[in-house]
Design a protein around this motif. Structure first.
Motif, short mmCIF file in Angstrom:
data_model
loop_
_atom_site.label_atom_id
_atom_site.label_comp_id
_atom_site.label_asym_id
_atom_site.label_seq_id
_atom_site.Cartn_x
_atom_site.Cartn_y
_atom_site.Cartn_z
N ARG A 136 0.86 -1.18 0.00
CA ARG A 136 0.00 0.00 0.00
C ARG A 136 0.89 1.24 0.00
O ARG A 136 1.92 1.26 0.67
CB ARG A 136 -0.93 0.01 1.21
CG ARG A 136 -1.88 1.20 1.28
CD ARG A 136 -2.94 1.02 2.34
NE ARG A 136 -3.81 -0.11 2.04
CZ ARG A 136 -4.92 -0.41 2.68
NH1 ARG A 136 -5.33 0.36 3.69
NH2 ARG A 136 -5.64 -1.46 2.35
N ALA A 137 0.49 2.26 -0.74
CA ALA A 137 1.24 3.51 -0.78
C ALA A 137 0.29 4.68 -0.63
O ALA A 137 -0.86 4.63 -1.09
CB ALA A 137 2.04 3.63 -2.08
N PHE A 138 0.77 5.73 0.01
CA PHE A 138 -0.02 6.94 0.26
C PHE A 138 0.72 8.13 -0.34
O PHE A 138 1.91 8.34 -0.08
CB PHE A 138 -0.19 7.18 1.76
CG PHE A 138 -0.77 6.03 2.53
CD1 PHE A 138 -2.15 5.88 2.66
CD2 PHE A 138 0.05 5.09 3.13
CE1 PHE A 138 -2.69 4.82 3.38
CE2 PHE A 138 -0.48 4.03 3.86
CZ PHE A 138 -1.85 3.89 3.98
N LEU A 139 0.01 8.93 -1.11
CA LEU A 139 0.50 10.21 -1.62
C LEU A 139 -0.54 11.24 -1.22
O LEU A 139 -1.56 11.40 -1.88
CB LEU A 139 0.67 10.14 -3.14
CG LEU A 139 1.15 11.42 -3.82
CD1 LEU A 139 2.59 11.75 -3.42
CD2 LEU A 139 1.04 11.30 -5.34
N LEU A 140 -0.30 11.94 -0.12
CA LEU A 140 -1.32 12.76 0.51
C LEU A 140 -0.93 14.24 0.43
O LEU A 140 0.08 14.66 0.99
CB LEU A 140 -1.50 12.34 1.97
CG LEU A 140 -1.75 10.83 2.16
CD1 LEU A 140 -1.84 10.51 3.65
CD2 LEU A 140 -2.99 10.36 1.42
N TYR A 141 -1.74 15.00 -0.26
CA TYR A 141 -1.53 16.43 -0.44
C TYR A 141 -0.09 16.74 -0.87
O TYR A 141 0.64 17.47 -0.20
CB TYR A 141 -1.92 17.19 0.84
CG TYR A 141 -3.40 17.07 1.08
CD1 TYR A 141 -4.29 17.91 0.42
CD2 TYR A 141 -3.92 16.07 1.90
CE1 TYR A 141 -5.66 17.77 0.60
CE2 TYR A 141 -5.29 15.92 2.07
CZ TYR A 141 -6.15 16.78 1.41
OH TYR A 141 -7.50 16.64 1.56
N PRO A 142 0.33 16.15 -1.99
CA PRO A 142 1.67 16.43 -2.49
C PRO A 142 1.80 17.88 -2.95
O PRO A 142 0.79 18.56 -3.20
CB PRO A 142 1.82 15.47 -3.67
CG PRO A 142 0.41 15.25 -4.13
CD PRO A 142 -0.43 15.26 -2.88
N ASP A 143 3.02 18.34 -3.08
CA ASP A 143 3.27 19.70 -3.54
C ASP A 143 2.54 19.92 -4.86
O ASP A 143 2.78 19.20 -5.83
CB ASP A 143 4.77 19.91 -3.72
CG ASP A 143 5.12 21.39 -3.81
OD1 ASP A 143 4.34 22.15 -4.42
OD2 ASP A 143 6.19 21.78 -3.29
N PRO A 144 1.65 20.91 -4.95
CA PRO A 144 0.83 21.06 -6.16
C PRO A 144 1.55 21.67 -7.34
O PRO A 144 1.08 21.52 -8.48
CB PRO A 144 -0.31 21.97 -5.70
CG PRO A 144 0.28 22.77 -4.58
CD PRO A 144 1.24 21.85 -3.88
N VAL A 176 -4.30 8.57 -3.21
CA VAL A 176 -3.87 9.93 -3.50
C VAL A 176 -4.93 10.89 -2.99
O VAL A 176 -6.11 10.76 -3.35
CB VAL A 176 -3.66 10.15 -5.02
CG1 VAL A 176 -3.16 11.58 -5.28
CG2 VAL A 176 -2.69 9.13 -5.60
N ALA A 177 -4.52 11.85 -2.17
CA ALA A 177 -5.44 12.89 -1.70
C ALA A 177 -4.89 14.24 -2.13
O ALA A 177 -3.70 14.53 -1.97
CB ALA A 177 -5.58 12.85 -0.18
#
Length: 237
Positions: A136-144, A176-177
Motif C-alpha cells: 500500500r502507498a499513500f500520496l497525501l496532499y503532495p506539492d501542487p 492519492v489525496a
C-alpha cells in the motif's frame, strides 16, 4: 549517452522544494540525533550502498506487509496508520528535515515500533526497494506546483510513477489525496498510464475520505480556505 551522475556515483536528479525550514527546537534536534539512524529502512544513500543492493526488508521487518507514505509532511497520518495497524510496517520518506523531526517526536509519543524513515527523495528509496515489495502507498496532499510550467515537477509524472509501479505488488493499493482540481486531472490521466486502475464506482468514492482516514494539517488548511479534497484510490494491475 551516459546518465549524468553526482561525485558519489548516484544518478543526478533535480530536486525542487525545501529541505530545511525554521531553526529546529532543541528537542527536535535531539530526535534527529538520537532516533533517526535507528529508524532507517537500510542503506538508502549512495555512500552507504554504492552498488545499490536492494534493501533486505525481511531482515528489517520480518514477514510484515510493507506500506509506504511518500512525503509524510508532519507525520500525523503515518503515525496514525502505524498505531492502527501494528501488523504492518510503514516506511515514510520526506526530504523536508523539519517534517522529519516532527514525525520523530510523534513516533516517540505514540510508541510506534513498526515504522522506518527515509529523510530524503522518494526516488532514492525506489532505487533500493525490491520489486513488488509494497502492499500500500499513500500520496497525501503532495506539492501542487500550481504553475503550468512546473507541472513536470509533480509526483504524478513518469519519473516517479514508473519506479513506484515497479516496487508495488500486483493488487497493491495507491491512495492519492489532493485539493487541487488540476492535480486531480493529471493524476487520473497519468497514474493509469503506469500500471494502475482507478477503483471508483460512484462519486462518493472520491468525495468522501477513506474509513481509516486521519485529516492532516494540509487538508485542514485546504478546508479553511474553501478548497475541496478529493480521495483517489488506485489498484496496481
Amino acid at each position: 549517452m551516459s546518465t549524468p551522475s553526482s561525485p558519489s556515483g548516484a544518478p543526478w536528479r533535480n530536486f525542487y522544494g525545501r529541505r530545511h525550514g525554521k531553526t529546529l527546537r532543541p528537542s527536535q534536534q535531539g530526535y534527529l540525533e538520537e532516533d533517526l539512524a535507528a529508524l532507517s529502512p537500510g542503506p538508502v544513500d549512495w555512500d552507504a550502498n554504492p552498488e545499490r543492493h536492494p534493501l533486505d526488508l525481511a531482515a528489517r521487518f520480518g514477514d510484515r506487509e510493507i506500506w509506504l507514505e511518500i512525503g509524510f509532511g508532519g507525520g500525523e497520518h503515518m503515525v496514525h496508520q502505524a498505531v492502527a495497524n501494528p501488523e504492518v510496517a510503514i516506511i515514510g520518506c520526506e526530504p523536508f528535515i523539519n517534517g522529519v523531526a516532527m514525525l520523530l517526536g510523534k513516533i516517540r509519543q505514540a510508541g510506534a515500533e513498526n515504522v522506518a524513515v527515509h529523510p530524503g527523495d522518494a526516488r532514492d528509496l525506489f532505487d533500493v526497494l525490491p520489486p513488488a515489495s509494497i502492499s500500500r502507498a499513500f500520496l497525501l496532499y503532495p506539492d501542487p506546483w500550481p504553475k503550468k510550467k512546473h507541472h513536470r515537477r509533480r509526483f504524478v509524472t513518469a519519473e516517479h510513477l514508473e519506479p513506484l509501479a515497479r516496487v508495488m505488488k500486483p493488487g497493491a493499493i495507491l491512495r492519492v489525496a489532493t485539493d487541487i482540481p488540476d492535480y486531480v486531472r493529471q493524476t487520473l490521466v497519468e497514474v493509469p498510464r503506469h500500471g494502475f486502475a482507478w477503483t471508483a464506482d460512484r462519486p462518493a468514492d472520491w468525495r468522501e475520505p477513506w474509513d481509516d482516514w486521519l485529516s492532516t494539517r494540509y487538508e485542514k488548511k485546504a478546508l479553511r480556505e474553501g478548497r475541496v479534497p478529493h480521495y483517489l484510490t488506485f489498484r496496481r494491475v
